[in-house]
Design an enzyme around this catalytic site. Sequence first.
Site, PDB file in Angstrom:
ATOM      1  N   ASN A 138       0.920  -1.430   0.067  1.00 12.56           N
ATOM      2  CA  ASN A 138       0.113  -0.064  -0.014  1.00 12.56           C
ATOM      3  C   ASN A 138       0.940   1.276   0.067  1.00 12.56           C
ATOM      4  O   ASN A 138       0.478   2.275   0.179  1.00 12.56           O
ATOM      5  CB  ASN A 138      -0.796   0.056   1.157  1.00 12.56           C
ATOM      6  CG  ASN A 138      -0.098  -0.079   2.451  1.00 12.56           C
ATOM      7  OD1 ASN A 138       1.069  -0.082   2.353  1.00 12.56           O
ATOM      8  ND2 ASN A 138      -0.908  -0.123   3.734  1.00 12.56           N
ATOM      9  N   GLU A 190       1.510   4.156   7.545  1.00  8.34           N
ATOM     10  CA  GLU A 190       0.328   3.530   6.912  1.00  8.34           C
ATOM     11  C   GLU A 190      -0.268   4.741   6.103  1.00  8.34           C
ATOM     12  O   GLU A 190      -0.333   6.077   6.365  1.00  8.34           O
ATOM     13  CB  GLU A 190      -0.687   2.938   7.677  1.00  8.34           C
ATOM     14  CG  GLU A 190      -0.083   1.621   8.440  1.00  8.34           C
ATOM     15  CD  GLU A 190      -0.051   0.547   7.519  1.00  8.34           C
ATOM     16  OE1 GLU A 190       0.342   0.603   6.224  1.00  8.34           O
ATOM     17  OE2 GLU A 190      -0.300  -0.665   7.861  1.00  8.34           O
TER      18      GLU A 190
END
Length: 247
Positions: free
Chosen positions: A136, A143
């Site tokens: 990702n 994140e």
Amino acid sequence: MKIYAVKDYDAMSKKAAEILAAKLILKPNAVLGLATGSTPVGTYKNLIDMNSKGLIDFSQVKSVNLDEYVGLTGDHDQSYRYFMNTNLFDHVNIDKANTNVPSGIAADTAAECARYDKVIADMGGVDIQVLGIGNNGHIGFNEPDSVFTRGTHIVELTQGTRDANARFFASIDDVPTKAITMGVANIMFADTILLLASGEAKAQAVYDTVMGSITPNVPASILQLHKNVIIVADEAALKLIPASMKN
Ligand code: PGA
């Protein structure tokens, strides 16, 4: 960004180790920023081999790792402290007192984050930071988010990251839900960044990092603003990158 396109994982590992070895030869007391995960294992194997042959010396080296799972002690076999000891530190002449991994079990997490920022600052910053990349686009455990976080902080791991890392645990329920990670500013202050990627699963993340918008949705995309990024990646991971951009 300088992109080295190599054939496969083994070639990536060899090239990355050569770059790190060159840094250690030029600066024997270098501060290494180190990463965990499947990606750098081969690089560390090459460094161990070079060290055993007397080609590189870790006696004056200091290191800081990117991240650690919250809740795992350093002797848990899935902790990143354990990973570093078993994949590198136990096999080279580094003084473990000079190696740093954030604590995943600090009672006061805010104090641990502040302490870790100070560890990095007191070392005078990182000379070369090794990075893997998440599917990702995460770097460390930064994140995808709506903001870039500067310093060391606690993160909630995404389901995708927990799924990707479940292969190392007995079950998905055993994968920690939180981690402590260097922030993007800690990473961006490194003198040189060495980003490694192997395999087709990383191709979109690598494309978004190099060619996409600079956005906290793809944390690695901020590396476009760094003056000295070296990407060593194999053909599969670079499959979406135009040939003209590859060395
Ligand atoms: P991997 O993880 O090296 O195990 O693919 C990379 C990352 O998540 O940063």
